[in-house]
Design a protein around this motif. Structure first.
Motif, mmCIF file in Angstrom:
data_model
loop_
_atom_site.group_PDB
_atom_site.id
_atom_site.type_symbol
_atom_site.label_atom_id
_atom_site.label_comp_id
_atom_site.label_asym_id
_atom_site.label_seq_id
_atom_site.Cartn_x
_atom_site.Cartn_y
_atom_site.Cartn_z
ATOM 1 N N TRP A 1 9.507 29.491 81.576
ATOM 2 C CA TRP A 1 10.136 28.540 80.664
ATOM 3 C C TRP A 1 10.659 29.179 79.385
ATOM 4 C CZ3 TRP A 1 7.274 29.067 76.361
ATOM 5 C CH2 TRP A 1 5.905 29.299 76.480
ATOM 6 N N ALA A 2 10.260 30.407 79.085
ATOM 7 C CA ALA A 2 10.619 31.048 77.807
ATOM 8 C C ALA A 2 12.126 31.185 77.625
ATOM 9 C CB ALA A 2 9.941 32.402 77.690
ATOM 10 N N LYS A 3 12.850 31.349 78.712
ATOM 11 C CA LYS A 3 14.316 31.524 78.626
ATOM 12 C C LYS A 3 15.025 30.270 78.115
ATOM 13 C CE LYS A 3 14.993 30.493 83.524
ATOM 14 N NZ LYS A 3 13.614 30.164 83.827
ATOM 15 N N LEU A 4 14.336 29.141 78.103
ATOM 16 C CA LEU A 4 14.924 27.906 77.579
ATOM 17 C C LEU A 4 15.054 27.926 76.054
ATOM 18 C CD1 LEU A 4 12.856 25.304 79.653
ATOM 19 C CD2 LEU A 4 15.184 26.130 80.127
ATOM 20 N N ALA B 1 14.347 24.567 71.991
ATOM 21 C CA ALA B 1 14.842 24.346 73.352
ATOM 22 C C ALA B 1 15.280 22.885 73.484
ATOM 23 C CB ALA B 1 13.765 24.656 74.379
ATOM 24 N N GLN C 1 6.783 35.209 76.131
ATOM 25 C CA GLN C 1 8.194 35.330 76.509
ATOM 26 C C GLN C 1 8.376 35.705 77.976
ATOM 27 O OE1 GLN C 1 10.069 38.296 74.073
ATOM 28 N NE2 GLN C 1 8.731 39.927 74.777
ATOM 29 N N ASN C 2 7.293 36.060 78.659
ATOM 30 C CA ASN C 2 7.363 36.374 80.086
ATOM 31 C C ASN C 2 7.161 35.151 80.972
ATOM 32 O OD1 ASN C 2 7.796 39.160 79.634
ATOM 33 N ND2 ASN C 2 5.625 39.374 79.166
ATOM 34 N N SER D 1 8.256 34.624 66.556
ATOM 35 C CA SER D 1 9.084 35.429 67.451
ATOM 36 C C SER D 1 8.746 36.916 67.432
ATOM 37 C CB SER D 1 10.570 35.220 67.136
ATOM 38 O OG SER D 1 10.855 35.622 65.819
ATOM 39 N N THR E 1 15.703 29.380 72.175
ATOM 40 C CA THR E 1 16.442 30.298 71.317
ATOM 41 C C THR E 1 15.675 30.397 70.005
ATOM 42 O OG1 THR E 1 17.807 28.519 70.422
ATOM 43 C CG2 THR E 1 18.696 29.736 72.303
#
Length: 123
Positions: A84-87, A98, A80-81, A69, A89
């Motif tokens: 799918w990265a927002k899935l 995820a 992270q851009n 991370s 934690t």
């Protein structure tokens, strides 16, 4: 297009209670891609199936060298851009998690990780 990630999933552990684990897929020297599914994982369906029997998987991403991370390797700063990265934690500095990720998205993530590993030499 890369090989279907599901063809690489091999069962490594099955417990008496029915829990089952697929082995991690190592991507270059960069990542471990862990796709899990079954009664004890956040997948669809939540029953024991072969890898091709699932609509979604629970994913974990780890860096081979530990921290994913943040840190000197910087892979996540670029990844992270991705859409799918927002899935994911961050469950710890070493693991991204995820739940219930559709197969097509899992494949996209797998291919993006392969591309990253091909185009970024290890530090």
């Amino acid at each position: 297009m890369a090989e279907d990630f599901r063809t690489l999933l091999m069962e490594t552990d099955r417990l008496v209670d029915g829990d089952r684990w697929f082995g991690d897929i190592q991507i270059g020297g960069w990542f471990y891609f862990s796709a899990q599914a079954g009664p004890f994982h956040e997948s669809r369906p939540q029953t024991l199936q072969g890898p091709m029997g699932y609509e979604s998987f629970e994913l974990r991403l780890q860096g081979v060298q530990g921290v994913i991370s943040y840190g000197r390797w910087g892979a996540w700063e670029e990844l992270q851009n991705k859409p799918w990265a927002k899935l994911f934690t961050t469950t710890s500095p070493t693991v991204l998690f995820a739940p219930d990720v559709p197969v097509a998205t899992c494949q996209e993530i797998y291919e993006d990780l392969l591309a990253y590993a091909r185009t970024h030499p290890l530090p």
